[in-house]
Motif scaffolding. Structure first.
Motif: not given
Length: 309
Positions: A74, A101, A112, A162
């Protein structure tokens, strides 16, 4: 295996779905920047050392139970802006946290989280080890432990968001880990941001909203927005946009039930520009409905949304 879809990068640069993962890789790729332009009378090399230490702390630890390939990590940014000193080796600062993301079958990445935390105070001496344990959050020195506790808290929030975006309620484990940090956070005269009574926009309230039953539809929004919305837009733009419109209706129901919450604000801080672009090319009726909902939920950007009509 986790109920989560994962991305792998092809040699061509396109993103495709992958269902298996090798072990032994960290979960995040954190870019860390420490700036201290406002600090006087302190050797600035200390902040260079701190930046390196924070980057190693975030990137070299295992934060999740699953193994991530390098392509699946990430992407996130941490900007620590040190604004002054409060004592020997003790500093106050603000922290900006951003995470993204990838979107399926695209080079596009979606935000995000995009949040600023202004309640940062910590103690750091050059080359001091940065330590954190889920079982002993407070450590031996609350002011020294506060910085790593804050960093770990936001990593858990990022992981939770996530995972939520890939599977229904997939992030619960990490939101509960963030709650554990809040419940066992360092305590001290200058330490703030961990308690409910210290304001309505802090670390306490973010994790509270994420685990509160009143906000359960938010987790449906995170999944539907990304998996049923953005991830299908390569194949069917209208279908993806319709799913995102349904998410706006779900968010509006949350907004009506509990107005002016930190969670709703954080969602639109991350998504406002994206939503503006998504609905700018929608059919007039859909565009008008989106503008109406967004203007009521995201008041700081209301004027921009009204221009979509």
């Amino acid at each position: 295996m986790p109920n989560r879809f994962f991305y792998t990068v092809l040699l061509t640069g396109a993103l495709v779905l992958s269902f298996c993962r090798p072990v032994h890789a960290q979960e995040i790729r954190a870019n860390v920047t420490v700036v201290a332009n406002q600090v006087q009378g302190v050797d600035k090399k200390i902040f260079v050392t701190l930046q390196t230490a924070l980057k190693e702390f975030l990137n070299n630890r295992h934060w999740a139970n699953d193994a991530f390939t390098p392509a699946e990590r990430i992407e996130c940014n941490f900007l620590l802006n040190v604004t002054g000193t409060t004592g020997s080796d003790t500093y106050k600062a603000s922290l900006t946290i951003q995470a993204t993301r990838p979107v399926f079958n695209s080079s596009y990445v979606t935000s995000l989280l995009n949040l600023q935390d202004n309640n940062i105070v910590f103690r750091y001496a050059e080359f001091q080890p940065l330590e954190f344990s889920d079982n002993r959050v407070v450590g031996n020195d609350p002011l020294a432990s506060n910085l790593t506790a804050i960093m770990a808290y936001y990593v858990d929030i990022i992981l939770g968001l996530d995972y939520d975006s890939f599977s229904p309620r997939g992030g619960d484990l990490y939101f509960k880990k963030a709650l554990n940090i809040v419940n066992n956070a360092p305590d001290g005269k200058d330490i703030t941001g961990w308690k409910a009574f210290e304001g309505n926009r802090n670390r306490y309230w973010l994790q509270d909203n994420l685990l509160n039953a009143k906000f359960m539809p938010f987790h449906d929004v995170m999944y539907q927005y990304h998996r049923m919305g953005l991830d299908v837009m390569y194949d069917d733009v209208n279908k993806g946009r319709a799913a995102i419109m349904n998410c706006l209706n779900l968010m509006y129901a949350i907004h009506q039930d509990v107005p002016n919450t930190m969670l709703v604000q954080a969602f639109f801080t991350a998504k406002s520009d994206e939503l503006l672009k998504l609905f700018s090319k929608a059919m007039p009726q859909e565009k008008s409905r989106a503008a109406e909902l967004l203007s009521q939920m995201d008041i700081p950007n209301a004027q921009k949304y009204q221009q979509m009509k």
